[in-house]
Design a protein around this motif. Structure first.
Motif, PDB file in Angstrom:
ATOM      1  N   ASP A 171      29.510 -83.506   3.680  1.00  0.00           N
ATOM      2  CA  ASP A 171      30.256 -84.177   4.741  1.00  0.00           C
ATOM      3  C   ASP A 171      31.750 -84.014   4.521  1.00  0.00           C
ATOM      4  N   ASN A 172      32.450 -83.826   5.623  1.00  0.00           N
ATOM      5  CA  ASN A 172      33.900 -83.671   5.571  1.00  0.00           C
ATOM      6  C   ASN A 172      34.499 -84.374   6.784  1.00  0.00           C
ATOM      7  N   ILE A 173      35.699 -84.898   6.648  1.00  0.00           N
ATOM      8  CA  ILE A 173      36.363 -85.620   7.729  1.00  0.00           C
ATOM      9  C   ILE A 173      37.231 -84.664   8.531  1.00  0.00           C
ATOM     10  N   ASP A 174      36.997 -84.596   9.839  1.00  0.00           N
ATOM     11  CA  ASP A 174      37.825 -83.803  10.739  1.00  0.00           C
ATOM     12  C   ASP A 174      39.091 -84.592  11.034  1.00  0.00           C
ATOM     13  N   LEU A 175      40.243 -84.040  10.639  1.00  0.00           N
ATOM     14  CA  LEU A 175      41.500 -84.774  10.797  1.00  0.00           C
ATOM     15  C   LEU A 175      41.910 -84.931  12.255  1.00  0.00           C
ATOM     16  N   ILE A 176      41.418 -84.057  13.126  1.00  0.00           N
ATOM     17  CA  ILE A 176      41.791 -84.132  14.537  1.00  0.00           C
ATOM     18  C   ILE A 176      41.040 -85.261  15.243  1.00  0.00           C
ATOM     19  N   SER A 177      39.696 -85.271  15.088  1.00  0.00           N
ATOM     20  CA  SER A 177      38.884 -86.285  15.756  1.00  0.00           C
ATOM     21  C   SER A 177      38.617 -87.502  14.883  1.00  0.00           C
ATOM     22  N   ASN A 178      38.978 -87.389  13.592  1.00  0.00           N
ATOM     23  CA  ASN A 178      38.742 -88.475  12.626  1.00  0.00           C
ATOM     24  C   ASN A 178      37.260 -88.823  12.526  1.00  0.00           C
ATOM     25  N   GLN A 179      36.401 -87.816  12.659  1.00  0.00           N
ATOM     26  CA  GLN A 179      34.967 -88.017  12.561  1.00  0.00           C
ATOM     27  C   GLN A 179      34.421 -87.241  11.353  1.00  0.00           C
ATOM     28  N   THR A 180      33.343 -87.760  10.798  1.00  0.00           N
ATOM     29  CA  THR A 180      32.706 -87.089   9.670  1.00  0.00           C
ATOM     30  C   THR A 180      31.762 -86.010  10.182  1.00  0.00           C
ATOM     31  N   MET A 181      31.938 -84.795   9.663  1.00  0.00           N
ATOM     32  CA  MET A 181      31.125 -83.665  10.083  1.00  0.00           C
ATOM     33  C   MET A 181      30.417 -83.063   8.877  1.00  0.00           C
ATOM     34  N   SER A 182      29.214 -82.602   9.090  1.00  0.00           N
ATOM     35  CA  SER A 182      28.469 -81.903   8.047  1.00  0.00           C
ATOM     36  C   SER A 182      28.787 -80.416   8.157  1.00  0.00           C
ATOM     37  N   ILE A 183      29.257 -79.809   7.057  1.00  0.00           N
ATOM     38  CA  ILE A 183      29.649 -78.418   7.085  1.00  0.00           C
ATOM     39  C   ILE A 183      28.913 -77.639   6.004  1.00  0.00           C
ATOM     40  N   CYS A 184      28.818 -76.331   6.200  1.00  0.00           N
ATOM     41  CA  CYS A 184      28.235 -75.414   5.217  1.00  0.00           C
ATOM     42  C   CYS A 184      29.369 -74.562   4.683  1.00  0.00           C
ATOM     43  N   TYR A 185      29.673 -74.736   3.400  1.00  0.00           N
ATOM     44  CA  TYR A 185      30.859 -74.077   2.852  1.00  0.00           C
ATOM     45  C   TYR A 185      30.728 -73.984   1.338  1.00  0.00           C
ATOM     46  N   LEU A 186      31.606 -73.191   0.724  1.00  0.00           N
ATOM     47  CA  LEU A 186      31.631 -73.088  -0.732  1.00  0.00           C
ATOM     48  C   LEU A 186      31.980 -74.441  -1.354  1.00  0.00           C
ATOM     49  N   LYS A 187      31.180 -74.852  -2.329  1.00  0.00           N
ATOM     50  CA  LYS A 187      31.400 -76.127  -2.997  1.00  0.00           C
ATOM     51  C   LYS A 187      31.224 -75.939  -4.496  1.00  0.00           C
ATOM     52  N   PHE A 188      32.171 -76.480  -5.265  1.00  0.00           N
ATOM     53  CA  PHE A 188      32.154 -76.311  -6.714  1.00  0.00           C
ATOM     54  C   PHE A 188      32.273 -77.667  -7.394  1.00  0.00           C
ATOM     55  N   GLU A 189      31.578 -77.795  -8.500  1.00  0.00           N
ATOM     56  CA  GLU A 189      31.605 -79.043  -9.257  1.00  0.00           C
ATOM     57  C   GLU A 189      32.826 -79.137 -10.162  1.00  0.00           C
ATOM     58  N   GLU A 190      33.342 -77.991 -10.620  1.00  0.00           N
ATOM     59  CA  GLU A 190      34.478 -77.979 -11.533  1.00  0.00           C
ATOM     60  C   GLU A 190      35.610 -77.146 -10.954  1.00  0.00           C
ATOM     61  N   ASN A 191      36.858 -77.571 -11.225  1.00  0.00           N
ATOM     62  CA  ASN A 191      38.026 -76.859 -10.732  1.00  0.00           C
ATOM     63  C   ASN A 191      38.120 -75.447 -11.308  1.00  0.00           C
ATOM     64  N   GLU A 192      37.740 -75.292 -12.568  1.00  0.00           N
ATOM     65  CA  GLU A 192      37.808 -73.977 -13.201  1.00  0.00           C
ATOM     66  C   GLU A 192      36.876 -72.993 -12.505  1.00  0.00           C
ATOM     67  N   THR A 193      35.668 -73.459 -12.172  1.00  0.00           N
ATOM     68  CA  THR A 193      34.714 -72.614 -11.446  1.00  0.00           C
ATOM     69  C   THR A 193      35.241 -72.281 -10.062  1.00  0.00           C
ATOM     70  N   ALA A 194      35.842 -73.274  -9.405  1.00  0.00           N
ATOM     71  CA  ALA A 194      36.388 -73.065  -8.069  1.00  0.00           C
ATOM     72  C   ALA A 194      37.475 -71.996  -8.083  1.00  0.00           C
ATOM     73  N   GLN A 195      38.391 -72.083  -9.046  1.00  0.00           N
ATOM     74  CA  GLN A 195      39.464 -71.103  -9.131  1.00  0.00           C
ATOM     75  C   GLN A 195      38.925 -69.706  -9.396  1.00  0.00           C
ATOM     76  N   ARG A 196      37.942 -69.612 -10.274  1.00  0.00           N
ATOM     77  CA  ARG A 196      37.379 -68.304 -10.621  1.00  0.00           C
ATOM     78  C   ARG A 196      36.655 -67.681  -9.430  1.00  0.00           C
ATOM     79  N   MET A 197      35.820 -68.478  -8.760  1.00  0.00           N
ATOM     80  CA  MET A 197      35.005 -67.946  -7.678  1.00  0.00           C
ATOM     81  C   MET A 197      35.810 -67.661  -6.416  1.00  0.00           C
ATOM     82  N   LYS A 198      36.840 -68.475  -6.172  1.00  0.00           N
ATOM     83  CA  LYS A 198      37.644 -68.247  -4.972  1.00  0.00           C
ATOM     84  C   LYS A 198      38.505 -67.000  -5.097  1.00  0.00           C
ATOM     85  N   ILE A 199      38.620 -66.480  -6.303  1.00  0.00           N
ATOM     86  CA  ILE A 199      39.288 -65.195  -6.508  1.00  0.00           C
ATOM     87  C   ILE A 199      38.262 -64.074  -6.656  1.00  0.00           C
ATOM     88  N   LEU A 200      37.183 -64.346  -7.397  1.00  0.00           N
ATOM     89  CA  LEU A 200      36.196 -63.318  -7.698  1.00  0.00           C
ATOM     90  C   LEU A 200      35.443 -62.859  -6.456  1.00  0.00           C
TER      91      LEU A 200
END
Length: 359
Positions: A171-200
């Motif tokens: 779930d993520n909050i849409d800043l325009i409509s201020n509603q919670t939306m369910s999205i399908c996207y890259l999600k990481f548990e750790e910042n180190e993994t996020a940084q590595r994968m968003k480059i790799l």
């Protein structure tokens, strides 16, 4: 062709509000309509290629097998594209595994499609430039081509594993409509993994999904052009124009997006002004649409430019026209039979000597 891939924005939050604003409104509406047209055109063109190979033309050469696999990859791509677009525009309602499968299929078709185009250029290089030496290699074409295609699909699956693993629904909050939306996207548990994968992940996409096929195609087709020009034959020079069209269209469709994605990846963890970030993301949106359009052009460039394939295409249209006429004729015949039987019963009830109508 793909975008696992093609969406590398940060999640919407207070510090990155400017990024989220470009994903709503007119831009998204135009994007949906353009992508819908790409889906329709890509589906029709590539299904024609598959139908031709299935019912009208046997795959006898390596290029035939590669073309069939490219068409299958493009069909899978255009089928998954509208589902992803719809759920990104509104709300992801298909669950966690659908998210992983669609994103994964998207990525697999990117890598497989690009590598298969490189294989087509390699096969043409062997057939034209290395014509004298190619007999032994091409004498067992179907065996080699099937092994190569299987290897390419397995390689594409292996490279797409990070996409399948790290794409999740949340779930993520849409800043325009201020509603919670369910999205399908890259999600990481750790910042180190996020940084590595968003480059790799985007780096692999640019390197293997564009630059490697571009290098192979550049070498093969430049050698082919040189060989054809040296032949001093009109038909050969006509083939040169086709080769040039293939290369130019490939570069025109994919180079803008991959350059933009590479720039975006290199500056991903550097602070940028909000207007610059908006510009980069709009450029990604426009250039990815141009890259998608290549799946519509593949059937034209690689299949329908050939005389034999065009003849098969005309045969398909002729058969479809005949089937349509037979269907209309049967419907009209049934309607006529119903009409006659009805009139017979009516005349029989009103007249003891009921007459029958014949045509």
């Amino acid at each position: 062709m793909d975008n696992d891939g093609y969406d590398y924005d940060y999640d919407c939050n207070d510090t990155m509000e400017c990024i989220c604003e470009i994903n709503t409104g007119t831009e998204v509406t135009v994007q949906v309509y353009v992508h819908s047209c790409i889906c329709v055109l890509g589906l029709l063109g590539n299904l024609m290629v598959i139908v031709t190979y299935a019912f009208y033309k046997r795959a006898k050469s390596m290029t035939d097998v590669y073309l069939l696999n490219v068409a299958i990859a493009d069909v899978l791509f255009v089928i998954s594209l509208p589902l992803i677009i719809y759920n990104e525009t509104y709300n992801w309602t298909m669950g966690r595994w659908a998210c992983k499968i669609l994103r994964g299929m998207y990525s697999i078709n990117l890598y497989s499609g690009m590598m298969l185009l490189a294989c087509i250029s390699s096969d043409r290089y062997i057939a034209i430039v290395q014509a004298r030496r190619s007999y032994r290699i091409r004498s067992r074409t179907l065996i080699y081509s099937r092994i190569i295609c299987s290897g390419i699909w397995l390689f594409a699956i292996a490279v797409s594993i990070p996409t399948i693993i790290y794409n999740e629904t949340y779930d993520n909050i849409d800043l325009i409509s201020n509603q919670t939306m369910s999205i399908c996207y890259l999600k990481f548990e750790e910042n180190e993994t996020a940084q590595r994968m968003k480059i790799l992940v985007p780096s692999i996409q640019v390197a293997i999904g564009f630059f490697l096929p571009l290098l192979i195609m550049g070498f093969c087709y430049s050698s082919i052009i040189y060989t054809l020009i040296s032949a001093k034959n009109f038909q050969k020079h006509k083939a040169v124009r086709v080769v040039m069209a293939v290369v130019v269209v490939f570069i025109a469709c994919h180079l803008p997006y991959n350059v933009t994605l590479l720039y975006h990846t290199l500056s991903l963890f550097h602070e940028r002004e909000c207007e610059v970030e908006k510009t980069v993301n709009k450029a990604l949106m426009i250039t990815e649409t141009l890259a998608y359009f290549h799946c519509c052009l593949n059937p034209v460039l690689y299949a329908f430019v050939g005389v034999k394939f065009r003849n098969h295409f005309r045969k398909i249209l002729s058969d479809l026209w005949c089937l349509g006429k037979k269907y209309i004729y049967r419907r009209s015949s049934r309607s006529t039979e119903v009409y006659i039987s009805t009139r017979k019963s009516m005349d029989g009830s009103n007249n003891e000597n009921g007459s029958s109508f014949t045509f």
